[in-house]
Design a protein around this motif. Structure first.
Motif, PDB file in Angstrom:
ATOM      1  N   LYS A   1       0.729  -1.223   0.042  1.00  0.00           N
ATOM      2  CA  LYS A   1       0.019  -0.077   0.015  1.00  0.00           C
ATOM      3  C   LYS A   1       0.808   1.221   0.069  1.00  0.00           C
ATOM      4  N   GLU A   2       2.112   1.282   0.173  1.00  0.00           N
ATOM      5  CA  GLU A   2       2.993   2.268   0.565  1.00  0.00           C
ATOM      6  C   GLU A   2       4.009   2.439  -0.703  1.00  0.00           C
ATOM      7  N   GLY A   3       3.590   1.609  -1.724  1.00  0.00           N
ATOM      8  CA  GLY A   3       4.304   1.581  -3.057  1.00  0.00           C
ATOM      9  C   GLY A   3       5.302   0.617  -3.243  1.00  0.00           C
ATOM     10  N   VAL A   4       5.641  -0.312  -2.305  1.00  0.00           N
ATOM     11  CA  VAL A   4       6.532  -1.539  -2.505  1.00  0.00           C
ATOM     12  C   VAL A   4       5.922  -2.393  -3.684  1.00  0.00           C
ATOM     13  N   VAL A   5       6.859  -2.717  -4.758  1.00  0.00           N
ATOM     14  CA  VAL A   5       6.349  -3.902  -5.616  1.00  0.00           C
ATOM     15  C   VAL A   5       6.881  -5.137  -5.318  1.00  0.00           C
ATOM     16  N   MET A   6       5.935  -6.263  -5.087  1.00  0.00           N
ATOM     17  CA  MET A   6       6.484  -7.585  -4.902  1.00  0.00           C
ATOM     18  C   MET A   6       6.756  -8.294  -6.043  1.00  0.00           C
ATOM     19  N   GLY A   7       7.820  -9.007  -5.827  1.00  0.00           N
ATOM     20  CA  GLY A   7       8.164 -10.084  -6.979  1.00  0.00           C
ATOM     21  C   GLY A   7       8.602 -11.552  -6.470  1.00  0.00           C
ATOM     22  N   SER A   8       8.412 -12.421  -7.358  1.00  0.00           N
ATOM     23  CA  SER A   8       8.762 -13.824  -6.616  1.00  0.00           C
ATOM     24  C   SER A   8      10.125 -14.001  -6.629  1.00  0.00           C
TER      25      SER A   8
ATOM     26  N   ASN B   1       4.566 -20.501 -10.548  1.00  0.00           N
ATOM     27  CA  ASN B   1       3.030 -20.157 -10.768  1.00  0.00           C
ATOM     28  C   ASN B   1       2.720 -20.030  -9.392  1.00  0.00           C
ATOM     29  N   GLU B   2       2.673 -20.797  -8.341  1.00  0.00           N
ATOM     30  CA  GLU B   2       2.205 -20.830  -6.942  1.00  0.00           C
ATOM     31  C   GLU B   2       2.535 -19.365  -6.361  1.00  0.00           C
ATOM     32  N   SER B   3       3.850 -19.184  -6.465  1.00  0.00           N
ATOM     33  CA  SER B   3       4.449 -17.861  -5.738  1.00  0.00           C
ATOM     34  C   SER B   3       3.788 -16.872  -6.251  1.00  0.00           C
ATOM     35  N   LEU B   4       3.639 -16.813  -7.560  1.00  0.00           N
ATOM     36  CA  LEU B   4       2.866 -15.546  -8.195  1.00  0.00           C
ATOM     37  C   LEU B   4       1.674 -15.354  -7.795  1.00  0.00           C
ATOM     38  N   VAL B   5       0.876 -16.446  -8.101  1.00  0.00           N
ATOM     39  CA  VAL B   5      -0.825 -16.559  -7.679  1.00  0.00           C
ATOM     40  C   VAL B   5      -0.695 -16.089  -5.991  1.00  0.00           C
ATOM     41  N   THR B   6       0.243 -16.376  -5.200  1.00  0.00           N
ATOM     42  CA  THR B   6       0.129 -16.137  -3.668  1.00  0.00           C
ATOM     43  C   THR B   6       0.349 -14.370  -3.696  1.00  0.00           C
TER      44      THR B   6
ATOM     45  N   LYS C   1      -0.258 -12.117  -6.068  1.00  0.00           N
ATOM     46  CA  LYS C   1      -1.314 -11.193  -6.517  1.00  0.00           C
ATOM     47  C   LYS C   1      -2.483 -11.425  -5.582  1.00  0.00           C
ATOM     48  N   LYS C   2      -2.605 -12.502  -4.813  1.00  0.00           N
ATOM     49  CA  LYS C   2      -3.569 -12.508  -3.857  1.00  0.00           C
ATOM     50  C   LYS C   2      -3.538 -11.719  -2.643  1.00  0.00           C
ATOM     51  N   HIS C   3      -2.518 -11.110  -2.373  1.00  0.00           N
ATOM     52  CA  HIS C   3      -2.163 -10.383  -1.203  1.00  0.00           C
ATOM     53  C   HIS C   3      -1.636  -8.783  -1.530  1.00  0.00           C
ATOM     54  N   THR C   4      -1.279  -8.534  -2.518  1.00  0.00           N
ATOM     55  CA  THR C   4      -0.766  -7.221  -3.100  1.00  0.00           C
ATOM     56  C   THR C   4      -1.343  -6.700  -4.522  1.00  0.00           C
ATOM     57  N   GLN C   5      -1.259  -5.482  -4.428  1.00  0.00           N
ATOM     58  CA  GLN C   5      -1.683  -4.918  -5.752  1.00  0.00           C
ATOM     59  C   GLN C   5      -0.595  -4.482  -6.723  1.00  0.00           C
ATOM     60  N   LEU C   6       0.519  -4.430  -6.157  1.00  0.00           N
ATOM     61  CA  LEU C   6       1.741  -3.876  -7.081  1.00  0.00           C
ATOM     62  C   LEU C   6       2.581  -5.028  -7.141  1.00  0.00           C
ATOM     63  N   VAL C   7       2.632  -6.005  -8.391  1.00  0.00           N
ATOM     64  CA  VAL C   7       3.186  -7.092  -8.718  1.00  0.00           C
ATOM     65  C   VAL C   7       4.248  -7.103  -9.728  1.00  0.00           C
ATOM     66  N   SER C   8       5.681  -7.132  -9.515  1.00  0.00           N
ATOM     67  CA  SER C   8       6.535  -7.341 -10.358  1.00  0.00           C
ATOM     68  C   SER C   8       6.552  -8.407 -11.529  1.00  0.00           C
ATOM     69  N   ARG C   9       6.853  -8.427 -12.637  1.00  0.00           N
ATOM     70  CA  ARG C   9       6.797  -9.310 -13.575  1.00  0.00           C
ATOM     71  C   ARG C   9       8.130  -9.831 -13.807  1.00  0.00           C
TER      72      ARG C   9
ATOM     73  N   ILE D   1      10.088 -21.153 -19.945  1.00  0.00           N
ATOM     74  CA  ILE D   1       9.053 -21.387 -19.016  1.00  0.00           C
ATOM     75  C   ILE D   1       8.718 -20.310 -17.999  1.00  0.00           C
ATOM     76  N   LEU D   2       9.869 -19.236 -17.948  1.00  0.00           N
ATOM     77  CA  LEU D   2       9.422 -18.166 -17.199  1.00  0.00           C
ATOM     78  C   LEU D   2       8.596 -17.033 -18.114  1.00  0.00           C
ATOM     79  N   ASN D   3       8.684 -17.167 -19.243  1.00  0.00           N
ATOM     80  CA  ASN D   3       7.728 -16.579 -20.156  1.00  0.00           C
ATOM     81  C   ASN D   3       6.413 -17.029 -20.375  1.00  0.00           C
ATOM     82  N   LYS D   4       6.334 -18.382 -20.167  1.00  0.00           N
ATOM     83  CA  LYS D   4       5.020 -19.183 -20.429  1.00  0.00           C
ATOM     84  C   LYS D   4       4.207 -18.796 -19.133  1.00  0.00           C
ATOM     85  N   CYS D   5       4.935 -18.592 -18.050  1.00  0.00           N
ATOM     86  CA  CYS D   5       4.295 -18.483 -16.616  1.00  0.00           C
ATOM     87  C   CYS D   5       4.078 -16.838 -16.273  1.00  0.00           C
ATOM     88  N   GLY D   6       4.255 -16.200 -17.603  1.00  0.00           N
ATOM     89  CA  GLY D   6       3.858 -14.578 -17.273  1.00  0.00           C
ATOM     90  C   GLY D   6       4.747 -13.642 -16.918  1.00  0.00           C
TER      91      GLY D   6
END
Length: 339
Positions: free
Chosen positions: A227-234, A255-260, A262-270, A286-291
């Motif tokens: 919420k303070e602006g930190v972007v979360m990545g896997s 996949n599981e780490s990225l889904v988790t 996204k469940k908890h944060t608004q700012l998600v790094s790719r 594989i990374l590309n396929k997983c987004g």
């Protein structure tokens, strides 16, 4: 040793504060910094890894020094910013500050207390790579768990770890060699002797002896940082080396780490962060396929417009560099001379 350190600092000062800077800090390149922990000096009296810890007392001043040289941007904005500088054709006179990105790895509890507040105060964006399976748990990072056990009772840690390693099949001759090493070097050798599963078992076994001991952030802290602006990545699920995993296990981790997240944060790094910096050449599709749009390593270097986005180099921040900012200039000069 003191003279050698002074020479490095002197060269580093010249690299930052003289025309030599145009060579060591290219205006069409960028640096990605990576930190792990920021702790007060009072908490750094026992065993710890100086290669992954920054003293909280040095951190704000180091950031101030870096802001004189660098313009900090978000990781996910890096490629567009590099492209814009390249297209403009402008040089050093226009871009007097070079691009830099700040990242932190693992998701240690002290990120919220000591690492982020000085960054926030200076409007420096942060991408935090989370080991999602350890967030909000009392599971420990195995290497720090050993340090923690040694800090609690060193003689007990020595005896207990020896017995545990023997129970895992380590022969006595190998154990005797390990026990002659300092804790930091001994710990660095263990991935050569133990599987990823055994390292997790080791951390869990130590955690059972250190009740109410925690390494990572809680999800409520992660959500507050987001919420303070930190972007979360896997950073994966449980900090295992990806080259040691099967393809199915890699896909599950990604996949599981990225889904988790996204469940908890608004700012998600790719972008993905390779645990231990162990790159995996066959992981790119594989990374590309997983987004994922790219990945960061621990290999030092500059990022340019042509750098492979799935193998982005980073500069590791550690105790000595934070205490003496000129050492970064020396390291950048060394990178240029060695390439």
């Amino acid at each position: 040793m003191i003279v050698k350190q002074q020479i490095k600092q002197g060269l580093g000062y010249l690299a930052f504060h003289t025309p030599l800077r145009m060579l060591t800090v290219p205006f069409r390149g960028a640096l990605i910094f990576t930190g792990h922990r920021v702790l007060p000096l009072s908490q750094l009296q026992g065993y710890y890894d100086p290669g992954t810890v920054i003293a909280a007392e040095f951190w704000p001043k180091w950031l101030d020094t870096m802001q004189d040289v660098f313009e900090f941007i978000a990781l996910d904005e890096l490629q567009a910013s590099l492209n814009a500088r390249s297209v403009s054709g402008a040089g050093f006179l226009k871009y007097k500050k070079q691009l830099a990105v700040m990242t932190f790895d693992d998701g240690w509890w002290d990120t919220a207390d000591y690492a982020w507040p000085p960054l926030k105060a200076r409007n420096i964006p942060l991408t935090l790579f989370l080991t999602t399976g350890l967030v909000n748990t009392q599971q420990l990072f195995w290497w720090q768990a050993i340090f923690d056990l040694a800090n609690h009772d060193e003689s007990h840690a020595q005896q207990w770890l020896s017995q545990w390693l023997i129970s895992q099949g380590m022969n006595v001759a190998r154990l005797d060699k390990l026990n002659l090493l300092p804790w930091t070097k001994r710990i660095s050798q263990l991935p050569n002797d133990l599987s990823p599963e055994q390292l997790i078992e080791l951390a869990n076994a130590i955690a059972a002896q250190l009740p109410n001991h925690r390494h990572t952030l809680s999800w409520s802290q992660v959500e507050a940082l987001s919420k303070e602006g930190v972007v979360m990545g896997s950073h994966g699920l449980n900090h295992v080396s990806f080259p040691a995993l099967t393809t199915d296990q890699q896909i599950n981790q990604l996949n599981e780490s990225l889904v988790t997240i996204k469940k908890h944060t608004q700012l998600v790094s790719r972008y993905f962060c390779y645990p231990y910096g162990h790159v995996c050449q066959q992981l790119q599709p594989i990374l590309n396929k997983c987004g994922y749009h790219g990945a960061v390593t621990t290999k030092p270097g500059w990022v340019s417009q042509t750098t492979d986005s799935y193998f982005l180099p980073r500069i590791n921040l550690h105790y000595t560099m934070a205490a003496r900012p000129e050492l970064l200039g020396y390291r950048l000069l060394k990178l240029i001379l060695c390439n």
